[in-house]
Design a protein around this motif. Structure first.
Motif, PDB file in Angstrom:
ATOM      1  N   HIS A  38      24.761  48.218  45.692  1.00 28.11           N
ATOM      2  CA  HIS A  38      24.275  46.917  46.148  1.00 28.11           C
ATOM      3  C   HIS A  38      23.139  46.432  45.252  1.00 28.11           C
ATOM      4  N   GLU A  39      22.241  47.334  44.881  1.00 23.63           N
ATOM      5  CA  GLU A  39      21.142  46.937  44.007  1.00 23.63           C
ATOM      6  C   GLU A  39      21.651  46.566  42.624  1.00 23.63           C
ATOM      7  N   ALA A  40      22.618  47.318  42.101  1.00 25.29           N
ATOM      8  CA  ALA A  40      23.173  47.001  40.788  1.00 25.29           C
ATOM      9  C   ALA A  40      23.772  45.596  40.779  1.00 25.29           C
ATOM     10  N   GLU A  41      24.503  45.239  41.827  1.00 21.54           N
ATOM     11  CA  GLU A  41      25.093  43.911  41.913  1.00 21.54           C
ATOM     12  C   GLU A  41      24.025  42.827  41.928  1.00 21.54           C
ATOM     13  N   ARG A  42      22.976  43.060  42.684  1.00 25.05           N
ATOM     14  CA  ARG A  42      21.918  42.061  42.800  1.00 25.05           C
ATOM     15  C   ARG A  42      21.142  41.918  41.494  1.00 25.05           C
ATOM     16  N   LEU A  43      20.883  43.020  40.828  1.00 27.33           N
ATOM     17  CA  LEU A  43      20.190  42.946  39.546  1.00 27.33           C
ATOM     18  C   LEU A  43      21.006  42.171  38.519  1.00 27.33           C
ATOM     19  N   ARG A  44      22.296  42.445  38.475  1.00 26.06           N
ATOM     20  CA  ARG A  44      23.151  41.745  37.509  1.00 26.06           C
ATOM     21  C   ARG A  44      23.161  40.239  37.792  1.00 26.06           C
ATOM     22  N   TRP A  45      23.207  39.890  39.069  1.00 24.86           N
ATOM     23  CA  TRP A  45      23.218  38.467  39.421  1.00 24.86           C
ATOM     24  C   TRP A  45      21.884  37.816  39.089  1.00 24.86           C
ATOM     25  N   ALA A  46      20.782  38.432  39.502  1.00 23.84           N
ATOM     26  CA  ALA A  46      19.454  37.847  39.316  1.00 23.84           C
ATOM     27  C   ALA A  46      19.068  37.745  37.848  1.00 23.84           C
ATOM     28  N   ALA A  47      19.591  38.624  37.017  1.00 23.79           N
ATOM     29  CA  ALA A  47      19.216  38.650  35.602  1.00 23.79           C
ATOM     30  C   ALA A  47      19.541  37.350  34.878  1.00 23.79           C
ATOM     31  N   ALA A  48      20.453  36.562  35.417  1.00 27.13           N
ATOM     32  CA  ALA A  48      20.790  35.283  34.794  1.00 27.13           C
ATOM     33  C   ALA A  48      19.699  34.236  35.011  1.00 27.13           C
ATOM     34  N   TYR A  49      18.761  34.517  35.925  1.00 27.07           N
ATOM     35  CA  TYR A  49      17.791  33.501  36.322  1.00 27.07           C
ATOM     36  C   TYR A  49      16.334  33.930  36.177  1.00 27.07           C
ATOM     37  N   THR A  50      16.059  35.226  36.235  1.00 27.90           N
ATOM     38  CA  THR A  50      14.675  35.676  36.299  1.00 27.90           C
ATOM     39  C   THR A  50      14.557  37.057  35.661  1.00 27.90           C
ATOM     40  N   PRO A  51      13.371  37.440  35.161  1.00 24.79           N
ATOM     41  CA  PRO A  51      13.223  38.751  34.523  1.00 24.79           C
ATOM     42  C   PRO A  51      13.341  39.908  35.520  1.00 24.79           C
ATOM     43  N   VAL A  52      14.338  40.753  35.294  1.00 23.26           N
ATOM     44  CA  VAL A  52      14.560  41.969  36.075  1.00 23.26           C
ATOM     45  C   VAL A  52      15.104  43.032  35.123  1.00 23.26           C
ATOM     46  N   PRO A  53      15.076  44.302  35.511  1.00 24.95           N
ATOM     47  CA  PRO A  53      15.651  45.334  34.644  1.00 24.95           C
ATOM     48  C   PRO A  53      17.149  45.113  34.433  1.00 24.95           C
ATOM     49  N   GLN A  54      17.611  45.441  33.239  1.00 23.46           N
ATOM     50  CA  GLN A  54      19.041  45.352  32.929  1.00 23.46           C
ATOM     51  C   GLN A  54      19.751  46.602  33.427  1.00 23.46           C
ATOM     52  N   VAL A  55      20.859  46.419  34.107  1.00 21.05           N
ATOM     53  CA  VAL A  55      21.657  47.552  34.571  1.00 21.05           C
ATOM     54  C   VAL A  55      22.438  48.127  33.398  1.00 21.05           C
ATOM     55  N   LEU A  56      22.245  49.422  33.146  1.00 23.48           N
ATOM     56  CA  LEU A  56      22.978  50.119  32.092  1.00 23.48           C
ATOM     57  C   LEU A  56      24.129  50.941  32.643  1.00 23.48           C
ATOM     58  N   ASP A  57      23.971  51.438  33.856  1.00 23.40           N
ATOM     59  CA  ASP A  57      24.997  52.317  34.408  1.00 23.40           C
ATOM     60  C   ASP A  57      24.808  52.429  35.912  1.00 23.40           C
ATOM     61  N   HIS A  58      25.910  52.525  36.608  1.00 27.15           N
ATOM     62  CA  HIS A  58      25.882  52.873  38.022  1.00 27.15           C
ATOM     63  C   HIS A  58      27.112  53.713  38.305  1.00 27.15           C
ATOM     64  N   GLY A  59      26.937  54.767  39.079  1.00 29.46           N
ATOM     65  CA  GLY A  59      28.077  55.610  39.393  1.00 29.46           C
ATOM     66  C   GLY A  59      27.778  56.576  40.505  1.00 29.46           C
ATOM     67  N   GLN A  60      28.791  57.362  40.862  1.00 27.44           N
ATOM     68  CA  GLN A  60      28.643  58.383  41.891  1.00 27.44           C
ATOM     69  C   GLN A  60      29.678  59.469  41.640  1.00 27.44           C
ATOM     70  N   ASP A  61      29.408  60.648  42.177  1.00 29.12           N
ATOM     71  CA  ASP A  61      30.314  61.771  41.938  1.00 29.12           C
ATOM     72  C   ASP A  61      30.729  62.482  43.221  1.00 29.12           C
ATOM     73  N   GLY A  62      30.491  61.840  44.374  1.00 36.05           N
ATOM     74  CA  GLY A  62      30.824  62.465  45.639  1.00 36.05           C
ATOM     75  C   GLY A  62      29.680  63.237  46.251  1.00 36.05           C
ATOM     76  N   GLN A  63      28.691  63.575  45.445  1.00 38.65           N
ATOM     77  CA  GLN A  63      27.511  64.279  45.956  1.00 38.65           C
ATOM     78  C   GLN A  63      26.263  63.402  45.912  1.00 38.65           C
ATOM     79  N   ALA A  64      26.233  62.474  44.967  1.00 38.95           N
ATOM     80  CA  ALA A  64      25.067  61.611  44.810  1.00 38.95           C
ATOM     81  C   ALA A  64      25.488  60.323  44.118  1.00 38.95           C
ATOM     82  N   GLU A  65      24.596  59.360  44.148  1.00 42.92           N
ATOM     83  CA  GLU A  65      24.804  58.064  43.514  1.00 42.92           C
ATOM     84  C   GLU A  65      23.609  57.813  42.603  1.00 42.92           C
ATOM     85  N   TRP A  66      23.834  57.118  41.487  1.00 44.34           N
ATOM     86  CA  TRP A  66      22.745  56.840  40.563  1.00 44.34           C
ATOM     87  C   TRP A  66      22.838  55.433  40.017  1.00 44.34           C
ATOM     88  N   LEU A  67      21.677  54.958  39.580  1.00 46.99           N
ATOM     89  CA  LEU A  67      21.555  53.649  38.951  1.00 46.99           C
ATOM     90  C   LEU A  67      20.631  53.809  37.758  1.00 46.99           C
TER      91      LEU A  67
END
Length: 224
Positions: A38-67
């Motif tokens: 959810h945060e990755a989606e919001r960052l990607r959307w907001a980046a078109a309008y205001t300064p926010v960190p650029q998303v480089l990667d998001h994923g999960q492996d069944g045990q944890a999730e990372w951004l």
């Protein structure tokens, strides 16, 4: 660390950047309203309008999730540098929040952060019958604007000259009353700088305090 398609995240050739990694085990940690996707989606959307960190990667492996995101060359408003200069930092906090609210387009924002949604997520242990009754008596929504969703001082970054640089931690971003952000942003000055500075947030934002909405949105924050 693989991306959502199984491939590793790659930097453009010849460039190296500091990166930040958020990591959450499954099930998500207590108090986390939305997953990092959810945060990755919001960052990607907001980046078109205001300064926010650029998303480089998001994923999960069944045990944890990372951004994974880029770092921004700026300091948190609660960096020791700015704790020592609270008036400068808090003024920037208010200016930054106003800029965010003025810039992000409500009409194309895919998410909401409404009272109804948030009340539905009230943590039972924190909400006695009196609290629930107070939440049911909600003020009319002003605005609306696209809110940050966690507008406390730590999530605003400042340049070394004291001007605002960017916002981080946008996992709750959505359309709501601007006071949903303002009430929490001003209270965060108490937590991070001590008493006597809340008014600077409102002054820098350009509004007079609204005691009814401040009290309501702080209560809602405390129980969700």
């Amino acid at each position: 660390m693989p991306g959502e398609d199984g491939a590793p995240a790659r930097e453009p050739a010849g460039r190296e950047r500091t990166r930040y990694v958020k990591w959450l085990p499954f099930p998500a940690e207590a108090g986390v309203i939305a997953g990092l996707g959810h945060e990755a989606e919001r960052l990607r959307w907001a980046a078109a309008y205001t300064p926010v960190p650029q998303v480089l990667d998001h994923g999960q492996d069944g045990q944890a999730e990372w951004l994974v995101t880029t770092a921004i060359e700026a300091r948190s408003a609660v960096d020791p540098r700015w704790i020592a200069e609270p008036s400068t930092a808090i003024h920037a906090l208010g200016v930054a929040l106003r800029a965010l609210h003025d810039t992000l387009p409500v009409s194309s924002c895919p998410w909401t952060w409404s009272i109804e949604e948030r009340v539905a997520r009230v943590i039972p242990a924190k909400a006695d019958p009196d609290t629930l009754a107070r939440l049911a008596d909600a003020p009319d929504v002003l605005g609306p604007v696209v809110c940050h969703g966690d507008a406390g001082a730590p999530n605003t970054l400042l340049h070394d000259d004291g001007t605002w640089a960017a916002h981080v931690d946008l996992g709750r971003l959505g359309v709501a009353d601007p006071w949903a952000d303002l009430a929490v942003a001003a209270r965060s000055t108490l937590w991070n700088y001590g008493p006597g500075y809340e008014h600077l947030v409102y002054e820098a934002y350009g509004v007079d305090p609204d005691p009814e909405r401040i009290a309501y949105y702080r209560l809602l924050w405390d129980v969700t």
